[in-house]
Design an enzyme around this catalytic site. Structure first.
Site, mmCIF file in Angstrom:
data_model
loop_
_atom_site.group_PDB
_atom_site.id
_atom_site.type_symbol
_atom_site.label_atom_id
_atom_site.label_comp_id
_atom_site.label_asym_id
_atom_site.label_seq_id
_atom_site.Cartn_x
_atom_site.Cartn_y
_atom_site.Cartn_z
ATOM 1 C CG ASN A 69 -8.850 9.018 3.225
ATOM 2 O OD1 ASN A 69 -9.600 8.146 3.658
ATOM 3 N ND2 ASN A 69 -9.192 9.833 2.261
ATOM 4 C CG ASP A 124 -4.661 9.134 0.979
ATOM 5 O OD1 ASP A 124 -4.625 10.282 1.471
ATOM 6 O OD2 ASP A 124 -5.669 8.672 0.395
ATOM 7 C CG ASN A 150 -20.718 8.138 -0.663
ATOM 8 O OD1 ASN A 150 -20.671 7.282 -1.551
ATOM 9 N ND2 ASN A 150 -20.168 7.961 0.521
ATOM 10 C CB CYS A 183 14.120 -0.026 15.819
ATOM 11 S SG CYS A 183 14.719 1.447 16.622
ATOM 12 N NE ARG A 223 -3.686 -0.016 2.478
ATOM 13 C CZ ARG A 223 -4.190 0.258 3.671
ATOM 14 N NH1 ARG A 223 -3.990 -0.550 4.688
ATOM 15 N NH2 ARG A 223 -4.894 1.353 3.855
ATOM 16 C CG HIS A 269 -8.523 6.015 10.889
ATOM 17 N ND1 HIS A 269 -9.521 5.658 10.028
ATOM 18 C CD2 HIS A 269 -9.104 6.105 12.116
ATOM 19 C CE1 HIS A 269 -10.678 5.545 10.706
ATOM 20 N NE2 HIS A 269 -10.438 5.814 11.957
ATOM 21 C CB THR A 275 -16.550 8.496 4.815
ATOM 22 O OG1 THR A 275 -16.550 7.499 5.857
ATOM 23 C CG2 THR A 275 -17.431 9.664 5.215
ATOM 24 C CB SER A 276 -19.073 3.496 4.138
ATOM 25 O OG SER A 276 -17.996 3.174 4.992
ATOM 26 C CB CYS A 283 11.020 1.590 17.066
ATOM 27 S SG CYS A 283 11.486 0.290 18.233
HETATM 28 P P1 OAD Z 1 -15.167 2.886 2.768
HETATM 29 O O1 OAD Z 1 -14.483 2.014 1.771
HETATM 30 O O2 OAD Z 1 -15.945 2.240 3.853
HETATM 31 O O3 OAD Z 1 -16.167 3.874 2.026
HETATM 32 C C1 OAD Z 1 -15.804 4.612 0.890
HETATM 33 C C2 OAD Z 1 -17.006 5.428 0.474
HETATM 34 O O4 OAD Z 1 -16.621 6.270 -0.598
HETATM 35 C C3 OAD Z 1 -18.209 4.615 0.011
HETATM 36 O O5 OAD Z 1 -19.371 5.086 0.661
HETATM 37 C C4 OAD Z 1 -18.257 4.886 -1.510
HETATM 38 O O6 OAD Z 1 -19.586 4.923 -1.997
HETATM 39 C C5 OAD Z 1 -17.627 6.258 -1.579
HETATM 40 N N1 OAD Z 1 -16.948 6.584 -2.852
HETATM 41 C C6 OAD Z 1 -16.199 5.781 -3.649
HETATM 42 N N2 OAD Z 1 -15.697 6.453 -4.689
HETATM 43 C C7 OAD Z 1 -16.125 7.732 -4.554
HETATM 44 C C8 OAD Z 1 -15.942 8.936 -5.319
HETATM 45 N N3 OAD Z 1 -15.187 8.956 -6.425
HETATM 46 N N4 OAD Z 1 -16.543 10.065 -4.883
HETATM 47 C C9 OAD Z 1 -17.303 10.065 -3.758
HETATM 48 N N5 OAD Z 1 -17.508 8.967 -3.006
HETATM 49 C C10 OAD Z 1 -16.937 7.820 -3.393
HETATM 50 O O7 OAD Z 1 -14.047 3.872 3.347
HETATM 51 P P2 OAD Z 1 -14.068 4.768 4.677
HETATM 52 O O8 OAD Z 1 -15.430 5.281 4.969
HETATM 53 O O9 OAD Z 1 -12.970 5.755 4.541
HETATM 54 O O10 OAD Z 1 -10.055 2.406 9.025
HETATM 55 O O11 OAD Z 1 -13.675 3.683 5.749
HETATM 56 C C11 OAD Z 1 -13.490 4.080 7.076
HETATM 57 C C12 OAD Z 1 -12.395 3.292 7.736
HETATM 58 O O12 OAD Z 1 -12.613 1.893 7.532
HETATM 59 C C13 OAD Z 1 -11.020 3.504 7.147
HETATM 60 O O13 OAD Z 1 -10.384 4.678 7.614
HETATM 61 C C14 OAD Z 1 -10.300 2.278 7.606
HETATM 62 C C15 OAD Z 1 -11.340 1.229 7.315
HETATM 63 O O14 OAD Z 1 -11.310 0.108 8.108
HETATM 64 C C16 OAD Z 1 -8.893 2.027 9.538
HETATM 65 O O15 OAD Z 1 -8.026 1.498 8.869
HETATM 66 C C17 OAD Z 1 -8.757 2.294 11.017
#
Ligand code: OAD
Length: 244
Positions: free
Chosen positions: A100, A102, A211, A146, A68, A117, A186-187, A125
């Site tokens: 995110n 990233d 979204n 380390c 990643r 996150h 975000t979902s 380390c």
């Molecule tokens: P998800 O993968 O759960 O959700 C991504 C969302 O983005 C979905 O609702 C999609 O419909 C939407 N989506 C995709 N492409 C898009 C676009 N081009 N424009 C607008 N919306 C779009 O990701 P997160 O909600 O970020 O946690 O997930 C939350 C957390 O779950 C992450 O931070 C991670 C994961 O487990 C950790 O790693 C702690």
């Protein structure tokens, strides 16, 4: 496409907060977690994204993060990230609260970014906490160690771990103060991060969701904009600030 209410609220707002998830980076080529091509369909989070898994099998977890890290190093922010960096310049107080890891918001020029996150470009380390950049360790095929002998882990929040307190406190305060609050890509299912839109709403913000599809949050948002954030956000910037 945008309501008059949103345009006038946003134009006048002194405090704006934007909560982002994997969807905002999807158009840059970063895979999301859920959905058809989501990462969690191909990999099991309990095997990769928690501390016990790392101790049990550091090389496997390292391999997954190394993969990643390489994807993220090669991609670029997209128009959605740049639009938010532009929005920041138009308001007295502006914060991005991101799930995110990233680093693309900062790379697009955003200044105030709270990372709930962590950040995949940082590592530390587990024994002495010394920090390492990706550059220092990315060439290693096995889990890096380390100078003290401890394992080096990515500076990201794993399942079962607390969010960084300072980032959470700052993000929560920004949500509570926001006049307009956006939830983008975000979902909205991973807590406590997912509670931020409702914290903002209860405190009086106009809550806007952007979204591809409706989510758990949609029925509580004041406005839902369905489509790609990389297309909607630049249009919103044009509609809102062109005469300001
Ligand atoms: P998800 O993968 O759960 O959700 C991504 C969302 O983005 C979905 O609702 C999609 O419909 C939407 N989506 C995709 N492409 C898009 C676009 N081009 N424009 C607008 N919306 C779009 O990701 P997160 O909600 O970020 O946690 O997930 C939350 C957390 O779950 C992450 O931070 C991670 C994961 O487990 C950790 O790693 C702690």
């Amino acid at each position: 496409m945008f309501s008059d209410k949103l345009i006038s609220r946003l134009k006048d707002a002194k405090l704006v907060a934007v909560f982002t998830g994997a969807g905002i980076s999807a158009e840059s080529g970063v895979p999301t977690f859920r959905g058809e091509d989501g990462l969690w369909k191909k990999f099991r989070p309990e095997e990769l994204a928690n501390f016990d898994a790392f101790i049990r099998n550091p090389d496997l977890v390292w391999e997954w993060y190394r993969y990643r890290k390489k994807i993220i190093a090669d991609i670029k922010p997209n128009p959605g990230h740049y639009a938010l960096a532009e929005m920041e310049k138009r308001h007295e107080h502006f914060a991005i609260i991101t799930q995110n890891i990233d680093n693309l918001h900062r790379r697009a020029g955003s200044k105030t970014v709270y990372e709930l996150h962590g950040n995949i470009e940082r590592n530390y380390c587990i024994d002495c906490r010394k920090s390492y950049s990706n550059k220092e360790i990315i060439a290693q095929e096995k889990a890096p160690r380390c100078t003290c002998g401890g394992l080096i882990r990515p500076d990201v929040v794993w399942f079962g771990e607390f969010l960084p307190q300072d980032q959470w406190d700052a993000g929560e305060a920004a949500a509570e103060r926001a006049e307009v609050f956006f939830s983008v890509g975000t979902s909205a299912v991973v807590y406590p991060a997912a509670s931020l839109p409702m914290i903002a709403k209860r405190a009086g913000a106009y809550v806007v969701e952007i979204n591809l599809e409706r989510t758990e949050l949609s029925h509580q948002a004041d406005e839902v904009l369905l489509g790609k954030s990389g297309e909607i956000l630049p249009k919103l910037i044009n509609a809102c600030y062109q005469n300001k």
